[in-house]
Scaffold this motif. Structure first.
Motif, short mmCIF file in Angstrom:
data_model
loop_
_atom_site.label_atom_id
_atom_site.label_comp_id
_atom_site.label_asym_id
_atom_site.label_seq_id
_atom_site.Cartn_x
_atom_site.Cartn_y
_atom_site.Cartn_z
N SER A 33 -5.54 13.24 2.80
CA SER A 33 -5.75 12.20 1.79
C SER A 33 -5.40 12.71 0.40
O SER A 33 -4.81 11.99 -0.41
N TYR A 34 -5.76 13.96 0.10
CA TYR A 34 -5.40 14.56 -1.19
C TYR A 34 -3.88 14.54 -1.35
O TYR A 34 -3.36 14.21 -2.40
N LYS A 35 -3.17 14.91 -0.28
CA LYS A 35 -1.72 14.95 -0.34
C LYS A 35 -1.15 13.55 -0.54
O LYS A 35 -0.21 13.36 -1.31
N LYS A 36 -1.74 12.57 0.14
CA LYS A 36 -1.27 11.19 0.02
C LYS A 36 -1.36 10.70 -1.42
O LYS A 36 -0.45 10.05 -1.92
N TYR A 37 -2.46 11.02 -2.08
CA TYR A 37 -2.66 10.56 -3.46
C TYR A 37 -2.13 11.56 -4.49
O TYR A 37 -2.25 11.34 -5.69
N ARG A 38 -1.57 12.68 -4.01
CA ARG A 38 -1.00 13.72 -4.87
C ARG A 38 -2.01 14.25 -5.89
O ARG A 38 -1.76 14.30 -7.09
N VAL A 39 -3.18 14.64 -5.39
CA VAL A 39 -4.24 15.19 -6.23
C VAL A 39 -4.66 16.54 -5.68
O VAL A 39 -4.32 16.89 -4.55
N HIS A 40 -5.44 17.28 -6.49
CA HIS A 40 -5.87 18.61 -6.08
C HIS A 40 -7.38 18.82 -6.20
O HIS A 40 -7.86 19.92 -5.97
N ASN A 41 -8.12 17.77 -6.58
CA ASN A 41 -9.57 17.91 -6.66
C ASN A 41 -10.25 16.57 -6.40
O ASN A 41 -9.62 15.52 -6.38
N ARG A 47 -10.64 8.89 -8.41
CA ARG A 47 -10.00 8.03 -9.40
C ARG A 47 -8.76 7.35 -8.81
O ARG A 47 -8.59 6.14 -8.95
N GLU A 48 -7.93 8.12 -8.13
CA GLU A 48 -6.71 7.56 -7.56
C GLU A 48 -7.00 6.59 -6.42
O GLU A 48 -6.33 5.58 -6.26
N LYS A 49 -8.01 6.90 -5.65
CA LYS A 49 -8.38 6.04 -4.52
C LYS A 49 -8.89 4.68 -5.02
O LYS A 49 -8.64 3.66 -4.38
N ALA A 50 -9.58 4.67 -6.14
CA ALA A 50 -10.14 3.44 -6.69
C ALA A 50 -9.12 2.60 -7.44
O ALA A 50 -9.32 1.41 -7.65
N ARG A 51 -8.01 3.22 -7.84
CA ARG A 51 -7.00 2.51 -8.62
C ARG A 51 -6.26 1.51 -7.73
O ARG A 51 -5.87 1.84 -6.61
N PRO A 52 -6.09 0.28 -8.22
CA PRO A 52 -5.37 -0.72 -7.41
C PRO A 52 -3.91 -0.31 -7.19
O PRO A 52 -3.28 0.29 -8.08
N ARG A 53 -3.39 -0.59 -6.05
CA ARG A 53 -2.02 -0.24 -5.68
C ARG A 53 -1.22 -1.50 -5.39
O ARG A 53 -1.75 -2.49 -4.91
N SER A 54 0.06 -1.43 -5.60
CA SER A 54 0.92 -2.55 -5.23
C SER A 54 1.18 -2.46 -3.73
O SER A 54 0.98 -1.43 -3.09
#
Length: 61
Positions: A33-41, A47-54
């Motif tokens: 999941s971290y890799k999918k959202y390109r995050v490291h913590n 934050r990225e998971k909660a952000r709306p996506r197209s």
């Protein structure tokens, strides 16, 4: 100065305890999941998971 170091220690200890409560499969899933959202913590992940996506967001990967 000691207060800042103590707070940092407590925060890191809490993070470590949080990781210790997961089994290997859960850690692999979380890492994916971290890799999918390109995050490291965790904070960035939340934050990225909660952000709306197209709709085409996942297709562009």
């Amino acid at each position: 100065m000691n207060k800042g170091l103590t707070d940092a220690y407590i925060e890191k200890s809490t993070q470590l305890a949080e990781w210790e409560n997961h089994d290997g499969d859960e850690l692999i899933t979380l890492g994916t999941s971290y890799k999918k959202y390109r995050v490291h913590n965790w904070k960035d992940y939340q934050r990225e998971k909660a952000r709306p996506r197209s709709l085409d967001y996942d297709m562009s990967r």
